[in-house]
Design an enzyme around this catalytic site. Structure first.
Site, mmCIF file in Angstrom:
data_model
loop_
_atom_site.group_PDB
_atom_site.id
_atom_site.type_symbol
_atom_site.label_atom_id
_atom_site.label_comp_id
_atom_site.label_asym_id
_atom_site.label_seq_id
_atom_site.Cartn_x
_atom_site.Cartn_y
_atom_site.Cartn_z
ATOM 1 N N CYS A 112 0.820 -1.233 0.000
ATOM 2 C CA CYS A 112 0.000 0.000 0.000
ATOM 3 C C CYS A 112 0.843 1.268 0.000
ATOM 4 O O CYS A 112 0.323 2.351 -0.288
ATOM 5 C CB CYS A 112 -0.936 0.004 1.205
ATOM 6 S SG CYS A 112 -2.018 -1.414 1.230
ATOM 7 N N HIS A 246 -3.631 7.110 3.350
ATOM 8 C CA HIS A 246 -3.992 5.831 2.739
ATOM 9 C C HIS A 246 -5.414 5.495 3.175
ATOM 10 O O HIS A 246 -5.765 5.634 4.344
ATOM 11 C CB HIS A 246 -3.013 4.756 3.201
ATOM 12 C CG HIS A 246 -3.390 3.386 2.746
ATOM 13 N ND1 HIS A 246 -3.811 3.131 1.457
ATOM 14 C CD2 HIS A 246 -3.419 2.190 3.390
ATOM 15 C CE1 HIS A 246 -4.086 1.844 1.342
ATOM 16 N NE2 HIS A 246 -3.857 1.254 2.495
ATOM 17 N N ASN A 276 -10.271 -0.099 -0.041
ATOM 18 C CA ASN A 276 -8.813 -0.039 0.081
ATOM 19 C C ASN A 276 -8.209 -0.472 -1.256
ATOM 20 O O ASN A 276 -8.245 -1.650 -1.597
ATOM 21 C CB ASN A 276 -8.368 -0.962 1.226
ATOM 22 C CG ASN A 276 -6.856 -0.961 1.420
ATOM 23 O OD1 ASN A 276 -6.111 -0.432 0.583
ATOM 24 N ND2 ASN A 276 -6.410 -1.562 2.504
HETATM 25 O O1 UT7 Z 1 -3.951 -1.373 3.646
HETATM 26 C C1 UT7 Z 1 -2.961 -2.006 4.372
HETATM 27 C C2 UT7 Z 1 -3.165 -1.904 5.826
HETATM 28 N N1 UT7 Z 1 -4.404 -2.510 6.238
HETATM 29 C C3 UT7 Z 1 -5.075 -1.972 7.208
HETATM 30 O O2 UT7 Z 1 -4.690 -0.935 7.704
HETATM 31 C C4 UT7 Z 1 -6.266 -2.703 7.728
HETATM 32 C C5 UT7 Z 1 -6.236 -2.686 9.225
HETATM 33 N N2 UT7 Z 1 -7.297 -3.447 9.875
HETATM 34 C C6 UT7 Z 1 -8.597 -3.079 9.794
HETATM 35 O O3 UT7 Z 1 -8.967 -2.152 9.119
HETATM 36 C C7 UT7 Z 1 -9.585 -3.811 10.676
HETATM 37 O O4 UT7 Z 1 -8.869 -4.637 11.563
HETATM 38 C C8 UT7 Z 1 -10.599 -4.691 9.889
HETATM 39 C C9 UT7 Z 1 -11.584 -3.789 9.191
HETATM 40 C C10 UT7 Z 1 -9.863 -5.552 8.895
HETATM 41 C C11 UT7 Z 1 -11.374 -5.568 10.846
HETATM 42 O O5 UT7 Z 1 -12.020 -4.794 11.855
HETATM 43 P P1 UT7 Z 1 -11.888 -5.201 13.387
HETATM 44 O O6 UT7 Z 1 -12.694 -4.233 14.132
HETATM 45 O O7 UT7 Z 1 -10.407 -5.257 13.701
HETATM 46 O O8 UT7 Z 1 -12.568 -6.612 13.416
HETATM 47 P P2 UT7 Z 1 -11.969 -8.023 13.852
HETATM 48 O O9 UT7 Z 1 -11.038 -8.533 12.792
HETATM 49 O O10 UT7 Z 1 -11.433 -7.936 15.255
HETATM 50 O O11 UT7 Z 1 -13.262 -8.904 13.838
HETATM 51 C C12 UT7 Z 1 -14.364 -8.615 14.731
HETATM 52 C C13 UT7 Z 1 -15.488 -9.589 14.432
HETATM 53 C C14 UT7 Z 1 -15.041 -11.027 14.367
HETATM 54 O O12 UT7 Z 1 -16.067 -11.824 14.936
HETATM 55 P P3 UT7 Z 1 -15.935 -12.360 16.457
HETATM 56 O O13 UT7 Z 1 -14.691 -13.199 16.462
HETATM 57 O O14 UT7 Z 1 -15.833 -11.141 17.292
HETATM 58 O O15 UT7 Z 1 -17.204 -13.136 16.625
HETATM 59 C C15 UT7 Z 1 -14.977 -11.315 12.891
HETATM 60 O O16 UT7 Z 1 -15.184 -12.675 12.586
HETATM 61 O O17 UT7 Z 1 -16.050 -9.287 13.156
HETATM 62 C C16 UT7 Z 1 -16.117 -10.489 12.368
HETATM 63 N N3 UT7 Z 1 -15.978 -10.113 10.974
HETATM 64 C C17 UT7 Z 1 -17.049 -9.794 10.200
HETATM 65 N N4 UT7 Z 1 -18.354 -9.716 10.457
HETATM 66 C C18 UT7 Z 1 -19.170 -9.324 9.460
HETATM 67 C C19 UT7 Z 1 -14.866 -10.034 10.226
HETATM 68 N N5 UT7 Z 1 -15.166 -9.648 8.974
HETATM 69 C C20 UT7 Z 1 -16.501 -9.482 8.942
HETATM 70 C C21 UT7 Z 1 -17.414 -9.096 7.931
HETATM 71 N N6 UT7 Z 1 -18.716 -9.028 8.233
HETATM 72 N N7 UT7 Z 1 -17.022 -8.768 6.688
#
Ligand code: UT7
Length: 319
Positions: A112, A246, A276
Site C-alpha cells: 500500500c 492511505h 482499500n
Molecule cells: O492497507 C494495508 C493496511 N491494512 C489496514 O490498515 C487494515 C487494518 N485493519 C482493519 O482495518 C480492521 O482490523 C478490519 C476492518 C480488517 C477488521 O475490523 P476489526 O474491528 O479489527 O474486526 P476483527 O477482525 O477484530 O473482527 C471482529 C469480528 C469477528 O467476529 P468475532 O470473532 O468477534 O465473533 C470477525 O469474525 O467481526 C467479524 N468479521 C465480520 N463480520 C461481518 C470479520 N469480517 C466481517 C465481515 N462481516 N465482513
C-alpha cells in the site's frame, strides 16, 4: 530546485460492487462494513480491465492535466503488487501502451505504500536533473488475489490507479519524503504465492491479514510518521492544509487526523467510494480532491500510507 506535481489523474474500473452486493455472497452486513471500515462501495475490474489498463487511464489523465504528451515523458515508475505479468515489468508494459520509447521504466513493490515509494524515487530523479517529466503511478487490482469467500478480507479491497506527473520547479513542490519498512511484520499481511513457492501456488493463495494487529501497528506508526515529517520540515500541525491518508479504514484515518489535531474537513476521504485500493489509494484521493476543487495550488499537503511488509511512508508537498 524542487519537483512539483504538474498534473494528476485516476482511473477506476467500470463495475461497482456495493456492500449490499456482498451481503448476497458472504456472511456480512452493510452495517458491519460501514461501521468497521467506512467502506460503502468499491470498483472491481471486469471485461479485460487490468492493472495495466487502469494505469494507462490514470497516466493519460495526469499527462493531459500537466499539458504534456508521451514524447515529453522521460521516466516511468509504477508502484504495484498486482502487475499484469511477472516481466516485462509494469513500467515497460505501460510504456508500450502509451507509445513511449527509450526512457527508463520500472515498477516497484511496496504494497500500500508503493505510490509514496515511487514518488520519493521520482523526486530524486527530478532533483538530480535526470528527469524533467516523470510519470509516477500507483495501480492495483487486488480483487484478483482476494478470496471472494473470505468475508474478513473481500469486503475491504477495491481496484484502481492514480498518477501524477512530476516536473522540476523553482517554486516549492515536494518538500520531503520519508520511507520506512520492517520485514519483521511479514506474517501479519501477505500474499504468499509467487515464483519461489512453485509454479502452481498462486491459484491456491489469497491475501491474508491479521486485521486487528495490523490496525494497531498502523495507527501508532502513522501517528509517528506524521510527527517525523513535520519535525523534519520544522513545521507544526497548523501549517498543514490537507491530510491525504492511505484509504484503508476510516477509523485509522480519524485516529491520524486526531493526532494531528486536524478537522475531518481537512482530510481527503475516498474510502467510502473506493475501498482499500492499496498503492492506488493516495494518488486517487489526491486526484479526487484536486479535480473537485478542494485542493488548490499553494496548499500544504501531507500524504501518508501504510501497508504489507510492513512498509510505511509520507510526503510533504506544497501543491
Ligand atoms: O492497507 C494495508 C493496511 N491494512 C489496514 O490498515 C487494515 C487494518 N485493519 C482493519 O482495518 C480492521 O482490523 C478490519 C476492518 C480488517 C477488521 O475490523 P476489526 O474491528 O479489527 O474486526 P476483527 O477482525 O477484530 O473482527 C471482529 C469480528 C469477528 O467476529 P468475532 O470473532 O468477534 O465473533 C470477525 O469474525 O467481526 C467479524 N468479521 C465480520 N463480520 C461481518 C470479520 N469480517 C466481517 C465481515 N462481516 N465482513
Amino acid at each position: 530546485m524542487y519537483s512539483r506535481i504538474a498534473g494528476t489523474g485516476r482511473c477506476l474500473p467500470k463495475k461497482v460492487v456495493t456492500n449490499a452486493d456482498l451481503e448476497k455472497t458472504v456472511d456480512t452486513t452493510d452495517e458491519w462494513i460501514r461501521t468497521r471500515t467506512g467502506i460503502e462501495r468499491r470498483h472491481i475490474v471486469s471485461d479485460g480491465e487490468t492493472t495495466g489498463s487502469l494505469c494507462e487511464g490514470a497516466a493519460r489523465e495526469a499527462m493531459a492535466a500537466a499539458g504534456v504528451g508521451p514524447d515529453d515523458i522521460d521516466l516511468i515508475i509504477v508502484g504495484t503488487t498486482t502487475p499484469d505479468q511477472v516481466f516485462p515489468n509494469m513500467g515497460c508494459l505501460l510504456q508500450e501502451r502509451l507509445g513511449i520509447h527509450g526512457c527508463p521504466a520500472f515498477s516497484l513493490e511496496a504494497a500500500c505504500t508503493g505510490f509514496i515509494y515511487a514518488l520519493s524515487v521520482g523526486d530524486q530523479f527530478v532533483l538530480s536533473g535526470k528527469s524533467r517529466n516523470a510519470l509516477i503511478i500507483g495501480g492495483e487490482t487486488l480483487s484478483n488475489i482476494v478470496d471472494w469467500n473470505d468475508r474478513a478480507t473481500c469486503v475491504l479491497f477495491g481496484d484502481g490507479a492514480g498518477a501524477v506527473v512530476l516536473q522540476p520547479s523553482e517554486e516549492a513542490g515536494i518538500l520531503s519524503t520519508h520511507l520506512h519498512a520492517d520485514g519483521a511484520y511479514k506474517d501479519l499481511l501477505y500474499f504468499e504465492g509467487g515464483v519461489g513457492k512453485g509454479r502452481d501456488t498462486i491459484a491456491g493463495c489469497a491475501v491474508q491479514m491479521k486485521g486487528n494487529e495490523v490496525f494497531r501497528v498502523a495507527v501508532n506508526t502513522l501517528g509517528a510518521i506524521v510527527e517525523e515529517t513535520l519535525e523534519a520540515n520544522k513545521m507544526t500541525r497548523s501549517d498543514l492544509d490537507w491530510l491525504i491518508p492511505h484509504q484503508a479504514n476510516i477509523r485509522i484515518i480519524k485516529a491520524t487526523a486526531k493526532k494531528l489535531g486536524m478537522s475531518m474537513d481537512q482530510v481527503v476521504q475516498t474510502v467510502q467510494d473506493h475501498g482499500n485500493t492499496s498503492t492506488a489509494s493516495v494518488p486517487m484521493a489526491l486526484d479526487v480532491a484536486v479535480r473537485d476543487g478542494q485542493i488548490k495550488r499553494g496548499d500544504m499537503l501531507l500524504l501518508e500510507a501504510f501497508g504489507g511488509g510492513f512498509t510505511w511512508g509520507s510526503a510533504l508537498v506544497r501543491y
